[in-house]
Motif scaffolding. Structure first.
Motif, mmCIF file in Angstrom:
data_model
loop_
_atom_site.group_PDB
_atom_site.id
_atom_site.type_symbol
_atom_site.label_atom_id
_atom_site.label_comp_id
_atom_site.label_asym_id
_atom_site.label_seq_id
_atom_site.Cartn_x
_atom_site.Cartn_y
_atom_site.Cartn_z
ATOM 1 N N LYS A 32 0.821 -1.092 0.031
ATOM 2 C CA LYS A 32 -0.084 -0.098 0.107
ATOM 3 C C LYS A 32 0.795 1.250 -0.067
ATOM 4 O O LYS A 32 0.536 2.258 -0.689
ATOM 5 N N SER A 33 1.880 1.430 0.865
ATOM 6 C CA SER A 33 2.948 2.433 0.948
ATOM 7 C C SER A 33 3.551 2.591 -0.522
ATOM 8 O O SER A 33 3.698 3.674 -0.966
ATOM 9 N N SER A 34 3.996 1.483 -1.006
ATOM 10 C CA SER A 34 4.573 1.456 -2.314
ATOM 11 C C SER A 34 3.861 2.249 -3.373
ATOM 12 O O SER A 34 4.308 3.023 -4.278
ATOM 13 N N ILE A 35 2.369 1.659 -3.378
ATOM 14 C CA ILE A 35 1.700 2.504 -4.470
ATOM 15 C C ILE A 35 1.344 4.107 -4.375
ATOM 16 O O ILE A 35 1.367 4.874 -5.165
ATOM 17 N N GLU A 36 1.256 4.261 -2.893
ATOM 18 C CA GLU A 36 1.197 5.487 -2.658
ATOM 19 C C GLU A 36 2.298 6.417 -3.032
ATOM 20 O O GLU A 36 2.083 7.570 -3.541
ATOM 21 N N VAL A 37 3.472 5.876 -2.511
ATOM 22 C CA VAL A 37 4.727 6.728 -2.869
ATOM 23 C C VAL A 37 4.901 6.830 -4.458
ATOM 24 O O VAL A 37 5.130 7.972 -5.056
ATOM 25 N N ARG A 38 4.936 5.711 -5.174
ATOM 26 C CA ARG A 38 4.882 5.693 -6.532
ATOM 27 C C ARG A 38 3.904 6.647 -7.269
ATOM 28 O O ARG A 38 4.254 7.356 -8.143
ATOM 29 N N SER A 39 2.709 6.943 -6.833
ATOM 30 C CA SER A 39 1.593 7.849 -7.346
ATOM 31 C C SER A 39 1.806 9.142 -6.837
ATOM 32 O O SER A 39 1.928 10.045 -7.919
ATOM 33 N N GLY A 40 2.649 9.518 -5.774
ATOM 34 C CA GLY A 40 2.904 10.775 -5.208
ATOM 35 C C GLY A 40 4.146 11.245 -6.325
ATOM 36 O O GLY A 40 4.253 12.236 -6.788
#
Length: 257
Positions: A32-40
Motif C-alpha cells: 500500500k505504501s509503495s503504491i502511494e509513494v509511486r503515485s505521489g
C-alpha cells in the motif's frame, strides 16, 4: 527518500545519483505504501517536468538531451509509460533535427523501429505509425548512395544476382517497417472506430432513456384523464338506472282518486 528526490530535482540535479535516490524511494515492503509513494512521485514528475522543459528551451541540444534522458528514465521507474514514450519521442526528434550539424546525434533506423514496436505494444498506435515513417526515412537516407536499396532495382535484377548483392535484405527491412506501420495504423483506425461506436451507443442509450422518461410523463396525465372519465360514465349510468327504476316504481302504485 521521496523528499530527497524532490529536493534534488528542484535543485536541477538531473544525474544518475538522483535516479538512484528515486529507485531507493520506490523500494518498500508495504504494498500500500509503495503504491502511494509511486503515485505521489508520478504526480510530482508530471507537474515538475513541464517547468523543467520550459527552462531548458534555450539550452544547447546536448543539455536538452541530457535532461530528456533523465526524465525518460524517471518516468520509466515510476511506471508512467505515456510520459516516458512522449519524452523519448521528443528526444529522438531533437536528435534527428540536430544530426545535420552533429552527425553523432543521428538516429539509426533500428532505434526508431524499436520505439515503434514499444509504442504499438503500449497502445499508442498513431505514434508507432509516425515512428515507422521516421525509421523508413532514416533507412533510405542511410542507403541513399547505394542503388541496391531501391525496390525497382530489385525487380529488374535476377533472383541470383539480387541475392548475391544482398538486395533482398534491404527490401526485407523496408517491407518489415511498412508492415509494422500498416498494422499500427490499422489498429489506430480500429481503436478510433470502436471509440466512436461506444460513444454512439452511449448517446443512443441516453436518448432512449430520455424518450422513455418523456413517454412515462406524458402517459400519466392521459391515463388519469381516461380513468376519471370512466368513473364519470359509470356514475352517470348508475344514476340513469336509478331514475328509471324510480319511475317504474311510481307507476305501479294504486291511484288514490
Amino acid at each position: 527518500m521521496s523528499e530527497i528526490f524532490h529536493s534534488l530535482v528542484l535543485n536541477k540535479r538531473f544525474d544518475d545519483a538522483t535516479l538512484r535516490v528515486l529507485e531507493s524511494a520506490l523500494v518498500s515492503k508495504d504494498v500500500k505504501s509503495s503504491i502511494e509513494v509511486r503515485s505521489g512521485l508520478r504526480q510530482f514528475l508530471g507537474s515538475e517536468s513541464l517547468s523543467v522543459l520550459r527552462e531548458i528551451s534555450e539550452k544547447s541540444a546536448e543539455e536538452k538531451l541530457l535532461v530528456l534522458e533523465f526524465l525518460v528514465r524517471s518516468f520509466a521507474l515510476v511506471g508512467d509509460v505515456e510520459s516516458c514514450l512522449a519524452l523519448r519521442y521528443e528526444a529522438l526528434l531533437l536528435r534527428d533535427l540536430k544530426s545535420a550539424t552533429n552527425p553523432w546525434l543521428q538516429v539509426p533506423y533500428t532505434e526508431w523501429l524499436n520505439f515503434a514496436h514499444q509504442s504499438k505494444d503500449s497502445g499508442f498506435y498513431s505514434v508507432a505509425g509516425r515512428a515507422c515513417e521516421n525509421a523508413l526515412v532514416c533507412f533510405k537516407r542511410k542507403c541513399a548512395e547505394d542503388p541496391k536499396t531501391d525496390e525497382v532495382y530489385v525487380m529488374k535484377k535476377s533472383t541470383e544476382d539480387a541475392k548475391a548483392d544482398g538486395v533482398f535484405e534491404n527490401v526485407q527491412v523496408i517491407e518489415q517497417i511498412k508492415r509494422l506501420k500498416d498494422c499500427a495504423m490499422a489498429s489506430a483506425s480500429s481503436h478510433s472506430v470502436q471509440a466512436q461506436t461506444a460513444d454512439y451507443l452511449k448517446k443512443r442509450q441516453k436518448e432512449k432513456s430520455m424518450d422513455c422518461s418523456s413517454v412515462c410523463k406524458d402517459t400519466k396525465p392521459v391515463a388519469s384523464i381516461l380513468f376519471r372519465n370512466g368513473i364519470k360514465k359509470r356514475n352517470l349510468r348508475k344514476l340513469n338506472e336509478s331514475r328509471s327504476l324510480s319511475r317504474m316504481t311510481d307507476g305501479s302504485k294504486p291511484s288514490l282518486i
